[in-house]
Design an enzyme around this catalytic site. Sequence first.
Site, PDB file in Angstrom:
ATOM      1  CE  LYS A 142      27.943  56.190  38.949  1.00 51.82           C
ATOM      2  NZ  LYS A 142      28.030  56.666  37.589  1.00 51.82           N
TER       3      LYS A 142
ATOM      4  CD  GLU B 275      23.819  42.257  42.358  1.00 51.07           C
ATOM      5  OE1 GLU B 275      24.676  42.631  41.540  1.00 51.07           O
ATOM      6  OE2 GLU B 275      22.976  41.384  42.126  1.00 51.07           O
TER       7      GLU B 275
ATOM      8  CE1 TYR C 285      28.212  42.873  36.300  1.00 52.69           C
ATOM      9  CE2 TYR C 285      29.841  43.379  37.977  1.00 52.69           C
ATOM     10  CZ  TYR C 285      29.351  43.541  36.687  1.00 52.69           C
ATOM     11  OH  TYR C 285      29.995  44.360  35.810  1.00 52.69           O
TER      12      TYR C 285
ATOM     13  CD  GLU D 125      33.209  67.661  38.379  1.00 50.78           C
ATOM     14  OE1 GLU D 125      33.440  68.827  38.660  1.00 50.78           O
ATOM     15  OE2 GLU D 125      34.120  66.825  38.185  1.00 50.78           O
TER      16      GLU D 125
ATOM     17  CB  CYS E 242      62.051  80.199  39.957  1.00 51.34           C
ATOM     18  SG  CYS E 242      62.307  78.423  39.974  1.00 51.34           S
TER      19      CYS E 242
ATOM     20  CG  ASP F  10      27.137  59.813  36.007  1.00 49.08           C
ATOM     21  OD1 ASP F  10      27.559  59.424  34.903  1.00 49.08           O
ATOM     22  OD2 ASP F  10      27.273  59.159  37.058  1.00 49.08           O
TER      23      ASP F  10
ATOM     24  CB  CYS G  33      65.333  76.522  36.386  1.00 50.36           C
ATOM     25  SG  CYS G  33      64.298  76.061  37.773  1.00 50.36           S
TER      26      CYS G  33
ATOM     27  CG  ASP H 263      34.894  52.803  40.022  1.00 48.42           C
ATOM     28  OD1 ASP H 263      34.657  52.642  38.818  1.00 48.42           O
ATOM     29  OD2 ASP H 263      35.275  53.876  40.518  1.00 48.42           O
TER      30      ASP H 263
ATOM     31  CB  CYS I 141      66.750  78.954  39.446  1.00 46.41           C
ATOM     32  SG  CYS I 141      65.448  79.624  38.404  1.00 46.41           S
TER      33      CYS I 141
ATOM     34  CB  CYS J 181      60.686  79.039  36.428  1.00 43.87           C
ATOM     35  SG  CYS J 181      62.469  79.335  36.341  1.00 43.87           S
TER      36      CYS J 181
ATOM     37  CE  LYS K 192      27.444  51.597  38.324  1.00 38.31           C
ATOM     38  NZ  LYS K 192      28.783  51.742  37.841  1.00 38.31           N
TER      39      LYS K 192
HETATM   40  S1  IVH Z   1      24.798  44.474  36.378  1.00 37.81           S
HETATM   41  C1  IVH Z   1      22.960  45.100  31.883  1.00 37.81           C
HETATM   42  N1  IVH Z   1      25.929  44.590  38.704  1.00 37.81           N
HETATM   43  O1  IVH Z   1      28.468  49.012  36.231  1.00 37.81           O
HETATM   44  C2  IVH Z   1      23.905  45.615  32.874  1.00 37.81           C
HETATM   45  N2  IVH Z   1      26.859  45.886  36.944  1.00 37.81           N
HETATM   46  O2  IVH Z   1      27.440  51.440  34.963  1.00 37.81           O
HETATM   47  C3  IVH Z   1      24.209  44.564  33.891  1.00 37.81           C
HETATM   48  N3  IVH Z   1      28.889  47.121  37.593  1.00 37.81           N
HETATM   49  O3  IVH Z   1      28.461  47.826  32.917  1.00 37.81           O
HETATM   50  C4  IVH Z   1      25.220  45.036  34.825  1.00 37.81           C
HETATM   51  N4  IVH Z   1      28.952  46.440  39.675  1.00 37.81           N
HETATM   52  O4  IVH Z   1      30.423  47.149  34.481  1.00 37.81           O
HETATM   53  C5  IVH Z   1      25.954  45.030  37.429  1.00 37.81           C
HETATM   54  N5  IVH Z   1      26.830  44.566  40.813  1.00 37.81           N
HETATM   55  C6  IVH Z   1      26.869  44.981  39.569  1.00 37.81           C
HETATM   56  C7  IVH Z   1      27.870  45.854  39.105  1.00 37.81           C
HETATM   57  C8  IVH Z   1      27.825  46.306  37.770  1.00 37.81           C
HETATM   58  C9  IVH Z   1      29.551  47.172  38.753  1.00 37.81           C
HETATM   59  C10 IVH Z   1      29.273  47.870  36.387  1.00 37.81           C
HETATM   60  C11 IVH Z   1      29.155  47.102  35.103  1.00 37.81           C
HETATM   61  C12 IVH Z   1      28.180  47.887  34.277  1.00 37.81           C
HETATM   62  C13 IVH Z   1      28.355  49.255  34.853  1.00 37.81           C
HETATM   63  C14 IVH Z   1      27.183  50.144  34.551  1.00 37.81           C
END
Ligand code: IVH
Length: 676
Positions: A318, A119, A231, A39, A412, A41, A436, A123, A415, A430, A121
Amino acid sequence: MAKISKSFAKERIAQLRREIEEHNHSYYVLATPVISDFEYDMLMLELQGLEARFPEFASHDSPSLKVGSDLADPSEGFTQVEHRYPMLSLSNSYNEGELYDFHQRVANVAGEPFTYSCELKFDGTAICLIYKEGKLVQAITRGDGIKGDDVSRNIVSIESIPHILQGDNIPEEFEIRGEIFMPYEAFERLNEERTAAGEAPFANPRNAASGSLKLLNPSLVKERGLDCILYHLLGEDLPFSTHSEAIKAAASWGFHISEKSIEAKDMEEVIGYVKEWEERRKELPYATDGIVIKVNQLDIQRQLGYTAKSPRWATAFKFKPEQALTEVLSIDYQVGRTGAITPVANLEPVPLSGTTVRRASLHNLDQMELLDIRVGDLVYVEKGGEIIPKITGVEFSKRHADLPKPIFPTNCPDCGTPLERDPDQARHYCPNRDGCPTQIKGRFIHFVSRKAMDILAGEATISLFYDKGLIHTLPDLYRLKAEDILGLEGWQQKSVDNLLTSIEQSKQVPFERVLYALGIRHIGEATARVAASTFGSIDRLAAASKEDLLQVDDFGEIMAESLISYFADEANRLTIEELRSFGLQFALAKEEKVVLSDRLKGATIVVSGNFSISREEIKALIAAHGGKCVSSVSGKTAYLLSGEKSGPEKLRRAEKLGTKVITEEDLLKMIEEEVS
Ligand code: IVH
């Protein structure tokens, strides 16, 4: 493209900027996001789209131009360090079309064959590790992308980060970036422990990871089970021609890298990888929120370069939030410590994002009606930013014809008191605050919790004491005697002594925590701190008018009204008097009020923007010289102290009202003059 008028665009841009800034604050400062990443984004995309179409409304301080936690105050207890290479963000793609657009932009510049590194991503929270001569020398968080916190001492306790590298061709000096995250298992364990100790659980593994990194005690960090995957390798003259080669070398030196990455020769292969992991992410023991696609050839990366926010050689696809379909078994109506009634759906247990979901909040009657939910329905559950999963919809095609509508209670469930509903709020309450049982017990559980009075009593103890008639109002805790407790089930001399000692020690808990412990509606830890430092004592706080309260930094209408009605209640005043007679702290300790001069005596100052020292320090400086910080510019404001990226609205208001705008330098001069 839809036709939009200029005036509509202007208004919508302002609204989106405001909303996004608020969400930034919830996410980065309060660590309690209120909307999902998706949301968020979408709001950002809409803003960026409008700003691109209406460049006349561009503003250098639009949140669309900020990286990450620009709003996050530097954490206390950590030194701020400037990044050698800024830590940027990634552009986002949400569908195949946007991935092909990305590919086209890259191909236009590349002019020669290239491949992609695909790769996961991760979290978590980004980290920058600096190595010299094969040794870890510093670890810095992302911060605002330009400066981060030096968290080296905490990183040392994360096992998967090597302190000393082994292997060949290790560059003399380099940085490696990656993600620190908390695997689901460690996250569940941590939240169970926190809940049992009466502390608020973390909303998601990401917040748990960043919160853990900022712990002041490194041995506690070790217990948190954090992990780290690297990474991105950076440095001068590194001997690699592709990203994947660099990452493989990093693995050979001892870094943990992702084994799930692949090299893709074209967008079709990239999309195949995206589709595979959109499904298979469920198998992973940690959270991922997308796929990162990077141009693999480093010379093409260099040609493509960076925008102000992100590299042009990478994008993030995403994932949509994960969903599960499950049955509603029943609906409970829970009473909270402030009397609010929350409907909660009990669900057929279902796995979702690495944990098992059994319950989901339905928030209030309006939400139940909006969903049109019934017991027996199959519903979609989703995990957003919050810990409690959300029910996002009902699968009406599977509904049995005869399912009755749930009946929201009129009384409630605890109570039996008839429920009330604030006309401007969606919740039922309540009103039986003093009778209560759930509300009374909830008040005690909050009062004794670690961040409040830190008394050695959990939920079971409070329930037992309440059921035995030992406690009813908060001061009763301070009337407890050993003989009242000895002999109760599970209580021996030693545990009684420990409890009574912790009750005695709680009399030294500072005022701001006592204020938080009282459990006044809408007054959380941070607000209590601000109120305590502004008013200095409970008596001055109780005497404050609504206008006075609204002048306090970060205070809104709801908080001000809540304080007024709390102090208007005779029972609350009695509670405070009794607690005071037992020796609790209802004023700031004298030495906490540092007085350096009265150069700013009586001057009300609004602080806006960033300074060479933290905002907290600026405010403390103003207070130490007799000044008072307030949140909004009014006719009474003496100065608007304006720093970098100061709020445009405040500047406009100051101009309109003729309020003097001063810089950090001016302030320091004003203070120095007095001292010399
Ligand atoms: S490369 C210049 N690789 O995602 C940016 N980032 O939303 C280079 N993240 O700030 C980042 N997995 O904290 C890269 N395989 C991955 C990642 C990754 C998670 C995070 C990272 C970045 C954020 C961007």
